[in-house]
Enzyme design. Structure first.
Site, short mmCIF file in Angstrom:
data_model
loop_
_atom_site.label_atom_id
_atom_site.label_comp_id
_atom_site.label_asym_id
_atom_site.label_seq_id
_atom_site.Cartn_x
_atom_site.Cartn_y
_atom_site.Cartn_z
N ASP A 297 0.80 -1.22 0.00
CA ASP A 297 0.00 0.00 0.00
C ASP A 297 0.83 1.27 0.00
O ASP A 297 0.36 2.32 -0.46
CB ASP A 297 -0.95 0.00 1.20
CG ASP A 297 -2.17 -0.87 0.97
OD1 ASP A 297 -2.40 -1.27 -0.19
OD2 ASP A 297 -2.90 -1.16 1.93
N GLU A 300 3.13 0.88 -3.84
CA GLU A 300 2.34 0.80 -5.06
C GLU A 300 1.31 1.92 -5.16
O GLU A 300 1.00 2.39 -6.26
CB GLU A 300 1.63 -0.55 -5.15
CG GLU A 300 2.59 -1.72 -5.35
CD GLU A 300 1.89 -3.07 -5.32
OE1 GLU A 300 2.47 -4.04 -5.85
OE2 GLU A 300 0.77 -3.17 -4.76
N GLY A 302 0.79 4.61 -2.30
CA GLY A 302 1.17 5.84 -1.63
C GLY A 302 0.24 6.19 -0.50
O GLY A 302 -0.84 6.76 -0.71
N GLN A 305 -0.57 10.12 -0.38
CA GLN A 305 -1.52 10.75 -1.29
C GLN A 305 -2.94 10.26 -1.07
O GLN A 305 -3.89 10.83 -1.60
CB GLN A 305 -1.10 10.55 -2.75
CG GLN A 305 -1.13 9.14 -3.26
CD GLN A 305 -0.81 9.07 -4.76
OE1 GLN A 305 -0.80 10.07 -5.46
NE2 GLN A 305 -0.53 7.86 -5.24
N TYR A 385 -9.87 -0.02 2.77
CA TYR A 385 -9.37 0.05 4.15
C TYR A 385 -9.02 1.47 4.56
O TYR A 385 -8.49 2.25 3.77
CB TYR A 385 -8.13 -0.83 4.32
CG TYR A 385 -8.41 -2.13 5.04
CD1 TYR A 385 -8.59 -2.17 6.41
CD2 TYR A 385 -8.50 -3.33 4.34
CE1 TYR A 385 -8.85 -3.36 7.08
CE2 TYR A 385 -8.77 -4.53 4.99
CZ TYR A 385 -8.94 -4.54 6.36
OH TYR A 385 -9.21 -5.71 7.02
N ASP A 386 -9.31 1.79 5.84
CA ASP A 386 -8.87 3.04 6.45
C ASP A 386 -7.84 2.69 7.52
O ASP A 386 -8.11 1.88 8.42
CB ASP A 386 -10.04 3.78 7.10
CG ASP A 386 -11.05 4.27 6.08
OD1 ASP A 386 -11.19 5.49 5.96
OD2 ASP A 386 -11.71 3.44 5.42
N TYR A 387 -6.67 3.32 7.42
CA TYR A 387 -5.59 3.07 8.37
C TYR A 387 -5.37 4.32 9.22
O TYR A 387 -5.01 5.38 8.70
CB TYR A 387 -4.29 2.71 7.64
CG TYR A 387 -4.38 1.44 6.83
CD1 TYR A 387 -4.39 0.20 7.47
CD2 TYR A 387 -4.44 1.47 5.45
CE1 TYR A 387 -4.47 -0.97 6.73
CE2 TYR A 387 -4.52 0.30 4.70
CZ TYR A 387 -4.53 -0.92 5.36
OH TYR A 387 -4.61 -2.09 4.63
N HIS A 440 -6.65 -12.49 5.12
CA HIS A 440 -5.51 -11.67 4.69
C HIS A 440 -4.66 -11.28 5.89
O HIS A 440 -5.04 -11.50 7.04
CB HIS A 440 -6.00 -10.41 3.96
CG HIS A 440 -6.90 -9.55 4.77
ND1 HIS A 440 -8.24 -9.84 4.97
CD2 HIS A 440 -6.67 -8.40 5.45
CE1 HIS A 440 -8.80 -8.91 5.72
NE2 HIS A 440 -7.86 -8.03 6.03
N HIS A 442 -1.88 -8.02 7.43
CA HIS A 442 -1.38 -6.65 7.31
C HIS A 442 -0.02 -6.60 8.01
O HIS A 442 0.09 -6.93 9.20
CB HIS A 442 -2.31 -5.65 8.01
CG HIS A 442 -3.70 -5.61 7.46
ND1 HIS A 442 -4.11 -4.71 6.51
CD2 HIS A 442 -4.79 -6.36 7.75
CE1 HIS A 442 -5.39 -4.90 6.23
NE2 HIS A 442 -5.83 -5.91 6.97
N ILE A 591 22.97 3.37 13.35
CA ILE A 591 22.18 2.22 12.91
C ILE A 591 20.70 2.57 12.80
O ILE A 591 20.22 3.54 13.39
CB ILE A 591 22.35 1.01 13.86
CG1 ILE A 591 21.97 1.39 15.30
CG2 ILE A 591 23.77 0.48 13.79
CD1 ILE A 591 22.03 0.23 16.29
#
EC number: 1.4.3.-
Length: 632
Positions: A297, A300, A302, A305, A385-387, A440, A442, A591
């Site tokens: 996500d 591929e 963004g 945006q 989906y909303d993240y 699925h 995440h 690091i």
């Protein structure tokens, strides 16, 4: 004098000490400047597509030198933009000097993979089926006559061993009629393939017909469901403040976070930079229309945006500070996302520390302190989906990174209305009539460039080991002890959490407390979902950065995106797993720690028609960083 809670939190945490202009995201005027400069390099009759426009950061040592110098040098590090444009089916990498308004360098990318899709490309590609006669015929075959009710989405195809690839996406369509939740009504069995560079349909399948899920009961708007939703909670918080840090690919970036140590009377660096480097979402349906749905996500699409405008009193407290963000559209024009960030104080009734002492004669002592924290929040809506992503800073010195997963499941239509009808693997669960929620995962992979009280750090594994009591006079048979091991190379620092009881720390081996302990921060992990795909499976080759929960690499400015710079149709040859094969020295060096927080999602009926938020978080917690409790 009234002192707000937020001012107390800000007293402790500083971000670039009033913001360092060299790490601020590009402004709208700077994006316009980039557009003008770059477009002059190409023919006027064929404009390039701007797939990425972001800050080209100065070298880290130059930033730190500039930040620490007093007075400031007359010549600050140059402010530059890094640009990827697509022109004549080639990806061009361009660096623009914004102060000189000129191009510093250009290069045509020759490797595998393609840049992030733009919103303009996605919108144009998803409109093509609506005027495509074979697709209209497929709709009529299903009794769907109103093309205006069709909504389409573009899906990336991944890579499955092809010697040559084109920049092609798969278009899947849905039927809205009767609901705004079009995701719940997929037109199953129909698939359109679009070449994004040519913007033409290059393939079409109509393999089978299944029942279209009904619209009833799928609308999630507050004005529609019965009984009505609960009333909005009232919120009362202190005033906010402003902070910047944004990228169109990742969204929020935390830079130069330091803690003001009251005892030492100075800012002490903790986190040079923190952000989500990639979000990998592989679906577990191997059928022809679904097997390629293994999405990256960030790389591929963004996350930046796709950030949503946040609503006061709903997404954030009413008096939070809201900040706009800007990204470049397909033609390079700046696009504003109003209220893309909110920053606010949070008091959820938590206790920072407390103690009750009842053993003293004739006296009862109770001391407690409330936990008030500073939160930076964004929401990215990538298709269904909303993240929700939070960075939370506590007065005790901890940094918490939290994610919330909500929105709508990726749904598949089927001819089932009851589980008793199912005689084979459906790769998910029946969540409504004719509707399967597909299994699925995440995987949120964070880049955490920790500079714990300085740039030179080491990674320490403190393993908990059982020891037998050898003294026969003691009735106790065993105890556990801590055996610490400093990672010398990258291979030493690859960790699969849960395989061995341990505590993971980043320490500054050059600085110690008065008692001789190394100053450090430790990782308190969040949810785990280690990969179950075969290592030879193509999606897992591309996502090999999830093979371990924790990696540590030496700082390298070019190693920013764990899935590679060009992710669409990539082949896994530019990932964290590949970089780490060099097995470089990481002891007492600058690091970067990479940490993956994973969620394994088997859908259930409560996730339909809209999914209650599933949350998880991890914490970076001070460990011998202070001489004692810093919030007494």
């Amino acid at each position: 004098m009234k002192v707000t809670l937020l001012s107390i939190v800000v007293l402790f945490w500083s971000f670039a000490e009033c913001s360092d202009p060299h790490l601020d995201p590009l402004t709208a005027s700077e994006i316009s400047c980039v557009q003008t400069i770059v477009q002059k390099e190409y023919p006027t009759n064929h404009k390039p597509t701007f797939n990425y426009v972001g800050l080209e950061e100065p070298d880290k040592l130059k930033i730190l030198s500039w930040q620490s110098s007093n007075p400031k040098p007359s010549s600050p590090p140059p402010r530059r933009a890094f640009v990827i444009v697509r022109f004549q089916k080639q990806s061009h990498e361009i660096i623009v000097d914004l102060s000189k308004r000129s191009i510093v360098s250009t290069k045509v990318y020759q490797g595998n993979g393609y840049p992030t899709l733009t919103l303009g490309e996605i919108e144009e590609a998803t409109q093509l089926p609506l005027t495509y006669e074979p697709f209209k015929k497929s709709l009529r075959k299903r009794g769907l006559d109103d093309v205006s009710q069709v909504q389409c989405i573009a899906f990336t195809l991944g890579w499955f061993g092809e010697a040559n690839t084109r920049r092609i996406v798969s278009i899947k369509c849905y039927y809205r009629n009767g609901t705004v939740n079009f995701h719940a009504r997929p037109v199953e069995g129909v698939e359109i393939f679009v070449d994004v560079d040519d913007m033409k349909i290059v393939g079409y399948n109509d393999r089978y017909v299944v029942a279209l899920p009904k619209a009833e009961g799928t609308d999630y708007r507050a004005s529609k469901p019965k009984p009505p939703s609960a009333p909005k909670p009232k919120q009362d918080h202190g005033p906010g403040f402003t902070i910047d840090g944004y990228d169109s690919r990742t969204g929020a970036i935390i830079s130069l976070a330091s803690y003001y140590d009251v005892q030492k009377q100075k800012h002490r660096p903790v986190l040079y930079k923190g952000f989500i480097s990639e979000l990998f979402v592989p679906y577990q349906d191997p059928t022809e229309e679904w097997y390629y749905k293994t999405f990256f996500d960030s790389g591929e699409y963004g996350l930046g945006q796709f950030m949503s405008s946040l609503q006061p009193s709903i997404d954030c407290p009413s008096d939070a500070s809201f900040i706009d963000a800007y990204y470049a559209s397909s033609d390079g024009t700046p696009v504003e996302i109003p209220k893309a960030f909110c920053i606010f104080e949070k008091y959820a009734g938590d206790i920072m520390w407390r103690h009750t002492e009842a053993s003293i004669p004739n006296e009862l002592i109770t001391e407690t302190r409330s936990e008030k924290t500073l939160v930076v929040r964004t929401v990215s809506t990538v298709a269904n989906y909303d993240y929700i992503t939070d960075w939370e800073f506590t007065p005790s010195g901890s940094i918490k990174a939290a994610v919330g997963l909500t929105g709508i499941l990726s749904l598949k239509a089927a001819n089932y209305t009851n589980t008793e009808e199912i005689k084979k693997d459906i790769y998910g669960r029946l969540v409504a009539d004719n509707t399967i929620g597909v299994n699925h995962d995440h995987y949120f992979t964070y880049s955490l460039d920790l500079d714990v009280d300085g740039v030179a750090n080491s990674f320490v594994k403190s393993n908990f080991e059982t020891v037998r009591v050898k003294d026969g006079n003691i009735p106790r048979k065993s105890y556990w002890t801590v055996v610490s091991e400093t990672a010398k190379t990258e291979a030493d620092a690859r960790i699969k959490l849960g395989s061995k009881p341990s505590e993971l720390l980043v320490v500054n081996p050059n600085k110690k407390t008065k008692q001789g302990n190394k100053i450090g921060y430790r990782l308190l992990p969040g949810p785990m979902a280690q990969p179950l795909l075969l290592g030879i499976d193509f999606p897992q080759i591309r996502a090999a950065f999830t093979n371990y929960d924790v990696w540590v690499t030496p700082y390298n400015k070019s190693e920013k995106w764990v899935s590679g710079l060009y992710v669409d149709r990539s082949r896994g040859d530019d990932t964290l797993a590949v970089w780490s094969e060099r097995n470089r020295n990481i002891e007492n060096r600058d690091i970067v720690m990479w940490y993956t927080m994973g969620f394994r999602h088997v859908p259930c009926q409560e996730d339909f028609p809209v999914m209650p938020t599933l949350s998880g978080s991890f914490e970076l917690k001070p460990t011998n960083f202070f001489e004692n409790n810093p919030v007494l």
